[in-house]
Structures are given as structure tokens and as C-alpha cells.
Design an enzyme around this catalytic site. Sequence first.
Site, short mmCIF file in Angstrom:
data_model
loop_
_atom_site.label_atom_id
_atom_site.label_comp_id
_atom_site.label_asym_id
_atom_site.label_seq_id
_atom_site.Cartn_x
_atom_site.Cartn_y
_atom_site.Cartn_z
N HIS A 69 -64.60 15.87 16.30
CA HIS A 69 -65.69 16.79 16.67
C HIS A 69 -65.11 18.08 17.20
O HIS A 69 -63.94 18.15 17.57
CB HIS A 69 -66.55 16.14 17.77
CG HIS A 69 -65.77 15.90 19.03
ND1 HIS A 69 -65.04 14.76 19.24
CD2 HIS A 69 -65.56 16.69 20.11
CE1 HIS A 69 -64.43 14.84 20.41
NE2 HIS A 69 -64.71 16.01 20.96
N HIS A 153 -62.07 24.33 18.23
CA HIS A 153 -61.03 23.49 17.64
C HIS A 153 -61.50 22.05 17.50
O HIS A 153 -62.50 21.66 18.12
CB HIS A 153 -59.79 23.51 18.53
CG HIS A 153 -60.04 22.83 19.85
ND1 HIS A 153 -60.68 23.47 20.89
CD2 HIS A 153 -59.80 21.55 20.27
CE1 HIS A 153 -60.80 22.63 21.90
NE2 HIS A 153 -60.29 21.45 21.56
P1 2AM Z 1 -61.47 18.62 23.20
O1 2AM Z 1 -62.78 19.25 22.96
O2 2AM Z 1 -60.36 19.59 23.32
O3 2AM Z 1 -61.13 17.57 22.19
C1 2AM Z 1 -64.55 14.48 25.75
O4 2AM Z 1 -63.54 14.35 26.68
C2 2AM Z 1 -64.41 15.78 24.98
O5 2AM Z 1 -64.67 16.90 25.82
C3 2AM Z 1 -63.08 15.99 24.36
O6 2AM Z 1 -63.28 16.37 23.04
C4 2AM Z 1 -62.40 17.04 25.21
O7 2AM Z 1 -61.49 17.92 24.64
C5 2AM Z 1 -63.54 17.75 25.85
N1 2AM Z 1 -63.23 18.05 27.25
C6 2AM Z 1 -62.82 17.20 28.19
N2 2AM Z 1 -62.70 17.83 29.38
C7 2AM Z 1 -63.05 19.11 29.18
C8 2AM Z 1 -63.14 20.27 30.01
N3 2AM Z 1 -62.87 20.21 31.32
N4 2AM Z 1 -63.51 21.41 29.43
C9 2AM Z 1 -63.79 21.48 28.12
N5 2AM Z 1 -63.73 20.42 27.29
C10 2AM Z 1 -63.37 19.26 27.81
#
Ligand code: 2AM
Length: 222
Positions: A69, A153
Site C-alpha cells: 500500500h 511510496h
Molecule cells: P509506510 O507507509 O512507510 O510503509 C502502518 O504502520 C503503516 O503506516 C505503514 O505502512 C507505515 O509506513 C505507516 N506509518 C507508521 N508509522 C508512521 C508515522 N509515524 N508516520 C507516517 N506513516 C507511518
Amino acid sequence: VPLEETSLPLFFGWFLLPGIQDKVRCTSMDFLKTLDTLEAFKKHLPDFTVEAEKEVDLEQYFQANGALHCTTKFCDYGKAEGAKEYADKPAIKELYGSAFELSLSALFVTPRTVGARVSLSEDQLILWPADAEKEAVSVVPAAATLPAGSHAHITLGCAEGVEPQQTGFDLLEILALQQEGQEGELVEEMELGSLAYYGKGRWLLSLREPVSAQACFSSLYG
Ligand code: 2AM
């Protein structure tokens, strides 16, 4: 926990449909399989991992995590700043459950993460939080000067002990270098596109043909 605190998801984002998830995973695996056999990669191995003498099997090095995703807004069930404001926006409600075509324009690898850059269209930027790049400033200071959508991304894998959130920071670092005028060291023309090295174990493959990925705008409660 009161219901109003749990009514927001962990995050909103575009979720790739199953068929295209397989395709993207295969493309990423092919890239990793080729990258770790390249002389240029071996030459820069000390930048990639501290265990300098060892070879690295990149397919083993990164662990895949869950459904592919592209996160738009991390809400943390409402605890994240701006979560409610984002969820309440009319465009979010209107487009919830709609299908989109994401354009994956590059793959990148660092000692921490492997991911795909998503180049958002004008229509897709409507769903992009205005402060998404600024939120990364404490980690990547130059993020403040990058165009909206730069952070978009798909996390394809993380090294052991690395949080998926790192993938976006790794992408922003590379884009910040490009913006400063650093082209990266062109390493090789691969079948998939041109491979450049940005130092400190950072590799970017600009795809010759962007991968078009069908995705549904939705959310995950996790
Ligand atoms: P990602 O989007 O880079 O893959 C669940 O953990 C999702 O939310 C993951 O896809 C993760 O990274 C994103 N995520 C986790 N913590 C976050 C944060 N503090 N800020 C933004 N995205 C976050």
C-alpha cells in the site's frame, strides 16, 4: 477505550489490488536478485552493511510486511496530529473505496529499506495531506523544500528491526540529493531502467516503463 477514539483507522492509503501486488513483488525480487550480483554493488558493500567481508543476499536481507500500500495519512487511531481533520475532509469521504491507477516510477534500496517511489497525479494529490513532507523535517531537513507528494511510496521490505516508516525517509533523502543537483553515480543500464548510486548504501532504479498499479483508496484498522 471510548468509541470516538477508535473510530479512526491506523492509516488511510491506496491498497494495491492482489494481481498487481504479485507483479510488484516479483519486479522488486528480480531487482534485488540482480543488484547484489553487480560488481558496483559489491564495491560499495561496506557502505551497505558493516559486515564488510560478507556477501549480502538482498532477498533474505529484507522482510516483506503485509499488503502492499501507499500510506496517505497515518492516523494512529486518531492519536496522530491532524488525523481527524484529514478524515473529515469531503474529498476523503467522497473518494473512499474508489479505484486509482498509481504510477510506480522508481525502486530504491538502502541498508534499511526497499521501496517503490509513487509519482502522484493531480487527482491523487487531492488525497495527499498538505503537511506530509513537512512532517518528515525532523528526520530529513530538506523535505520542507520538496514538492507535495515527494514522500509517496510503497514499502516493499525492511531490514531486521527497521520500522516501515523509514522507507519514506530513505526516499526523501534521495530526492533531496537530486534536488541539490546530485544526479547520483550512474552505475548501469539495467533491463528495468537506469541504476544510480547516491552514496551511503543508497541505490535508485529509475524505471524505464513506470509500473501502473491499480489500487483502492481505503483504510486499515489493523
Ligand atoms: P509506510 O507507509 O512507510 O510503509 C502502518 O504502520 C503503516 O503506516 C505503514 O505502512 C507505515 O509506513 C505507516 N506509518 C507508521 N508509522 C508512521 C508515522 N509515524 N508516520 C507516517 N506513516 C507511518
